[in-house]
Scaffold this active site. Sequence first.
Site, PDB file in Angstrom:
ATOM      1  CB  THR A 161      -0.906   0.005   1.250  1.00 42.03           C
ATOM      2  OG1 THR A 161      -1.830  -1.064   1.122  1.00 42.03           O
ATOM      3  CG2 THR A 161      -1.669   1.308   1.397  1.00 42.03           C
ATOM      4  CB  THR A 207       0.491  -3.865   6.290  1.00 40.79           C
ATOM      5  OG1 THR A 207      -0.800  -3.883   5.676  1.00 40.79           O
ATOM      6  CG2 THR A 207       1.070  -2.472   6.237  1.00 40.79           C
ATOM      7  CG  ASP A 208      -2.711  -7.276   3.550  1.00 39.90           C
ATOM      8  OD1 ASP A 208      -3.052  -6.617   4.540  1.00 39.90           O
ATOM      9  OD2 ASP A 208      -3.243  -7.155   2.432  1.00 39.90           O
ATOM     10  CE  LYS A 262      -3.018  -5.200   8.086  1.00 48.51           C
ATOM     11  NZ  LYS A 262      -3.243  -5.065   6.651  1.00 48.51           N
ATOM     12  CE1 TYR A 302      -7.972 -26.756  32.293  1.00 47.52           C
ATOM     13  CE2 TYR A 302      -6.346 -25.564  30.986  1.00 47.52           C
ATOM     14  CZ  TYR A 302      -7.354 -25.570  31.937  1.00 47.52           C
ATOM     15  OH  TYR A 302      -7.740 -24.405  32.519  1.00 47.52           O
TER      16      TYR A 302
HETATM   17  N1  ASP Z   1      -2.716  -5.312   0.407  1.00 43.80           N
HETATM   18  C1  ASP Z   1      -1.640  -4.470   0.868  1.00 43.80           C
HETATM   19  C2  ASP Z   1      -0.371  -5.301   0.912  1.00 43.80           C
HETATM   20  O1  ASP Z   1      -0.175  -6.052   1.795  1.00 43.80           O
HETATM   21  C3  ASP Z   1      -1.964  -3.925   2.196  1.00 43.80           C
HETATM   22  C4  ASP Z   1      -0.940  -2.988   2.768  1.00 43.80           C
HETATM   23  O2  ASP Z   1       0.181  -2.869   2.329  1.00 43.80           O
HETATM   24  O3  ASP Z   1      -1.294  -2.319   3.773  1.00 43.80           O
HETATM   25  O4  ASP Z   1       0.425  -5.194   0.051  1.00 43.80           O
END
Ligand code: ASP
Length: 330
Positions: free
Chosen positions: A14, A85-86, A156, A276
Amino acid sequence: MPNKKLLLLSTGGTIASVVSDTGLVPGESGEQLLHMLGDLPYNITVKDIMELDSSNIQPEEWKIIAEEIYHNRNEFDGIVVSHGTDTMAYTASMLTFMLQNINLPVVLTGSQVPMNVILSDAPDNMRIAFAGAANCDPGIYIAFDRKIMRGCRSVKVRTTAFNAFESVNVPPVAEVTSDGFSIKNNRLPNPGKCQLNTKIDTHVSLVKLFPGFDPELLRAMAKHGCHGIVIEAYGLGGMTSIRRNLVAVVGELIRKGIPVIASSQCLYERSDLTKYEVGRLALLEGAISARDMTSESAITKLMWGLGQGMDVSTITDFFNTDVAGEVTLN
Ligand code: ASP
């Protein structure tokens, strides 16, 4: 003192995106990003290595990024990687394993809004990434929303808000506050010689357990060539053991040489299979606890370990080792 020499490797995301008929796509070069950022007190070299939305960043791209970092590691004081970011937390985690004992700070960053949009979060994120690359101890980091976090601990957690990343189970290594830029908790123990090792096994799977999960699906994965599985189990690492007996299938797979890692669906704190019965049964079958690792770190650590030819027992030892700050052992 002369300005620090920094390298910007741009990969898209992005931060570098422009509007197109088909939606946002990466279109700005690293030079254009720097130009929009304005003057910075560093001597910055730029290299565009790819122009991708990070949904398209895969093991082939991890390798290219790791090689670029490795080959430039002695020419610069620090490296910034601009990235979508993804999947940035996956890339940062994998770089942690591919570039063990890295000898300079490498800081990944991106943004929720493109750099070319007024009031974008990109300028802030890039500035703190460069500050981290100039000042942090060697390591792989993510810079976002005025924080620098260890890459293998970052997740994220928000799709659109500016505070999209969190440092899970450990505090961030640096923060910008009204007192300025403060760095804490930074140096990793035992720095040795930096090694580039990009051999990984991508035949793995990350499975989220839910009530009603059919354990046959795990058998099918093994049948189709899956060499290792991370299961996001319940709470401390519990797995179903009646009717749909996942625990039994986990044991079957492990005896066939397929390591199964139990992490938790809870983002915070650790998995502990000893508390557990439903965890202990999995432990008895040979399930390996991911402790407090993020799923991003667990799956990339598994890929890297399998890529080195590790078998179930060596993978178990490997997951009981803190390679670069990704896990808390005690
Ligand atoms: N879809 C984008 C990516 O990961 C989202 C981002 O960069 O915030 O390239």
